[in-house]
Write an enzyme that holds these catalytic residues in place. Structure first.
Site, PDB file in Angstrom:
ATOM      1  N   CYS A  10     -76.795  33.439 -15.432  1.00  0.00           N
ATOM      2  CA  CYS A  10     -77.503  33.265 -14.153  1.00  0.00           C
ATOM      3  C   CYS A  10     -78.084  31.856 -14.149  1.00  0.00           C
ATOM      4  O   CYS A  10     -77.666  31.006 -14.943  1.00  0.00           O
ATOM      5  CB  CYS A  10     -78.576  34.344 -13.963  1.00  0.00           C
ATOM      6  SG  CYS A  10     -79.847  34.360 -15.244  1.00  0.00           S
ATOM      7  N   ASN A  13     -81.698  32.157 -16.870  1.00  0.00           N
ATOM      8  CA  ASN A  13     -81.531  32.950 -18.107  1.00  0.00           C
ATOM      9  C   ASN A  13     -82.843  33.587 -18.560  1.00  0.00           C
ATOM     10  O   ASN A  13     -83.091  33.755 -19.752  1.00  0.00           O
ATOM     11  CB  ASN A  13     -80.916  32.096 -19.249  1.00  0.00           C
ATOM     12  CG  ASN A  13     -80.466  32.907 -20.469  1.00  0.00           C
ATOM     13  OD1 ASN A  13     -80.595  32.456 -21.598  1.00  0.00           O
ATOM     14  ND2 ASN A  13     -79.963  34.097 -20.264  1.00  0.00           N
ATOM     15  N   CYS A  15     -84.190  36.194 -16.107  1.00  0.00           N
ATOM     16  CA  CYS A  15     -84.256  37.450 -15.334  1.00  0.00           C
ATOM     17  C   CYS A  15     -82.933  38.214 -15.393  1.00  0.00           C
ATOM     18  O   CYS A  15     -82.791  39.172 -16.154  1.00  0.00           O
ATOM     19  CB  CYS A  15     -84.651  37.185 -13.886  1.00  0.00           C
ATOM     20  SG  CYS A  15     -86.306  36.479 -13.705  1.00  0.00           S
ATOM     21  N   ARG A  16     -81.953  37.778 -14.586  1.00  0.00           N
ATOM     22  CA  ARG A  16     -80.751  38.601 -14.409  1.00  0.00           C
ATOM     23  C   ARG A  16     -79.842  38.657 -15.632  1.00  0.00           C
ATOM     24  O   ARG A  16     -79.437  39.752 -16.055  1.00  0.00           O
ATOM     25  CB  ARG A  16     -79.952  38.084 -13.199  1.00  0.00           C
ATOM     26  CG  ARG A  16     -80.662  38.304 -11.882  1.00  0.00           C
ATOM     27  CD  ARG A  16     -80.034  37.488 -10.772  1.00  0.00           C
ATOM     28  NE  ARG A  16     -80.236  36.065 -10.968  1.00  0.00           N
ATOM     29  CZ  ARG A  16     -79.713  35.114 -10.215  1.00  0.00           C
ATOM     30  NH1 ARG A  16     -78.919  35.455  -9.212  1.00  0.00           N
ATOM     31  NH2 ARG A  16     -79.970  33.849 -10.443  1.00  0.00           N
ATOM     32  N   SER A  17     -79.493  37.489 -16.197  1.00  0.00           N
ATOM     33  CA  SER A  17     -78.497  37.541 -17.283  1.00  0.00           C
ATOM     34  C   SER A  17     -79.030  38.156 -18.584  1.00  0.00           C
ATOM     35  O   SER A  17     -78.300  38.908 -19.229  1.00  0.00           O
ATOM     36  CB  SER A  17     -77.843  36.173 -17.527  1.00  0.00           C
ATOM     37  OG  SER A  17     -78.771  35.200 -17.902  1.00  0.00           O
ATOM     38  N   ASP A 130     -81.257  36.844  -6.925  1.00  0.00           N
ATOM     39  CA  ASP A 130     -82.285  36.261  -7.780  1.00  0.00           C
ATOM     40  C   ASP A 130     -83.642  36.919  -7.484  1.00  0.00           C
ATOM     41  O   ASP A 130     -84.140  36.824  -6.361  1.00  0.00           O
ATOM     42  CB  ASP A 130     -82.337  34.753  -7.466  1.00  0.00           C
ATOM     43  CG  ASP A 130     -83.279  34.007  -8.381  1.00  0.00           C
ATOM     44  OD1 ASP A 130     -84.062  34.653  -9.104  1.00  0.00           O
ATOM     45  OD2 ASP A 130     -83.229  32.763  -8.363  1.00  0.00           O
TER      46      ASP A 130
HETATM   47  P1  4NP Z   1     -82.636  34.101 -13.160  1.00  0.00           P
HETATM   48  O1  4NP Z   1     -83.939  33.855 -12.247  1.00  0.00           O
HETATM   49  O2  4NP Z   1     -81.624  33.061 -12.742  1.00  0.00           O
HETATM   50  O3  4NP Z   1     -82.216  35.481 -12.817  1.00  0.00           O
HETATM   51  O4  4NP Z   1     -83.102  33.932 -14.595  1.00  0.00           O
HETATM   52  C1  4NP Z   1     -84.574  32.607 -12.179  1.00  0.00           C
HETATM   53  C2  4NP Z   1     -85.529  32.286 -13.111  1.00  0.00           C
HETATM   54  C3  4NP Z   1     -86.192  31.057 -13.043  1.00  0.00           C
HETATM   55  C4  4NP Z   1     -85.875  30.169 -12.028  1.00  0.00           C
HETATM   56  C5  4NP Z   1     -84.891  30.505 -11.109  1.00  0.00           C
HETATM   57  C6  4NP Z   1     -84.242  31.728 -11.183  1.00  0.00           C
HETATM   58  N1  4NP Z   1     -86.557  28.942 -11.935  1.00  0.00           N
HETATM   59  O5  4NP Z   1     -86.308  28.205 -10.987  1.00  0.00           O
HETATM   60  O6  4NP Z   1     -87.387  28.619 -12.808  1.00  0.00           O
END
Ligand code: 4NP
Length: 164
Positions: A10, A13, A15-17, A130
């Site tokens: 994602c 890295n 939340c989702r992945s 997201d």
């Molecule tokens: P992820 O979510 O891609 O599912 O891990 C996010 C976590 C942090 C950020 C964006 C998306 N960020 O911009 O810090």
């Protein structure tokens, strides 16, 4: 079945992945296939390197009996040859991965998580959204989608020609 290495990807890295990694690992352990299926996760971005997953994601996963202990890392060039499947959570991740891939062989390994959404989730969702700027229900939706998709992915790895 042939052994497989799967990398979930994602943006952050956190939340989702890492949640996909945890969900898939718990299914693989239940099926006693730890020796056949290797799982990892990574981000296209580099904002949170070294961190544990977002606390909200860890708590939501824990309520479903899944502990998330991954430490954030960024996707690297070697990943495109080391992993058989590189699974993007959304279209932006998919595009970024295609740009980062060093070869046509690497390109072929990049797939979308939505490929394994079951019929009912597919009606409503075309990617894993997201949850970072969302409320608690965003994290629950991510886990619902991942539990569905990971089970379908595992079924396909066990029985390559089974219906989704
Ligand atoms: P992820 O979510 O891609 O599912 O891990 C996010 C976590 C942090 C950020 C964006 C998306 N960020 O911009 O810090």
């Amino acid at each position: 079945m042939t052994p497989k290495k799967i990398l979930f990807v994602c943006l952050g890295n956190i939340c989702r992945s890492p949640a996909a990694e945890g969900v898939m690992r718990s299914l693989v352990e239940e099926a006693r296939l730890e020796n056949m299926i290797e799982i990892d996760s990574a981000g296209t971005g580099r904002y949170h390197i070294g961190e544990l997953p977002d606390r909200r994601m860890r708590m939501a996963a824990r309520r479903r009996g899944i502990e998330l202990t991954h430490h954030c890392r960024q996707v690297e060039t070697d990943d495109f040859s080391r992993f058989d499947l590189i699974v993007a959570m959304d279209e932006s991740n998919y595009r970024n991965l295609r740009e980062m891939s060093p070869s046509v062989d690497g390109d072929r390994r990049i797939v979308r998580m939505s490929e394994w959404f079951g019929t009912s989730n597919r009606r409503m969702h075309s990617y894993v959204p997201d949850p970072y700027y969302e409320g608690a229900e965003g994290f629950e939706l991510v886990l619902d989608l991942l539990q569905d998709a990971c089970q379908n992915l595992l079924n396909e790895l066990i029985q390559p020609h089974s219906e989704k």
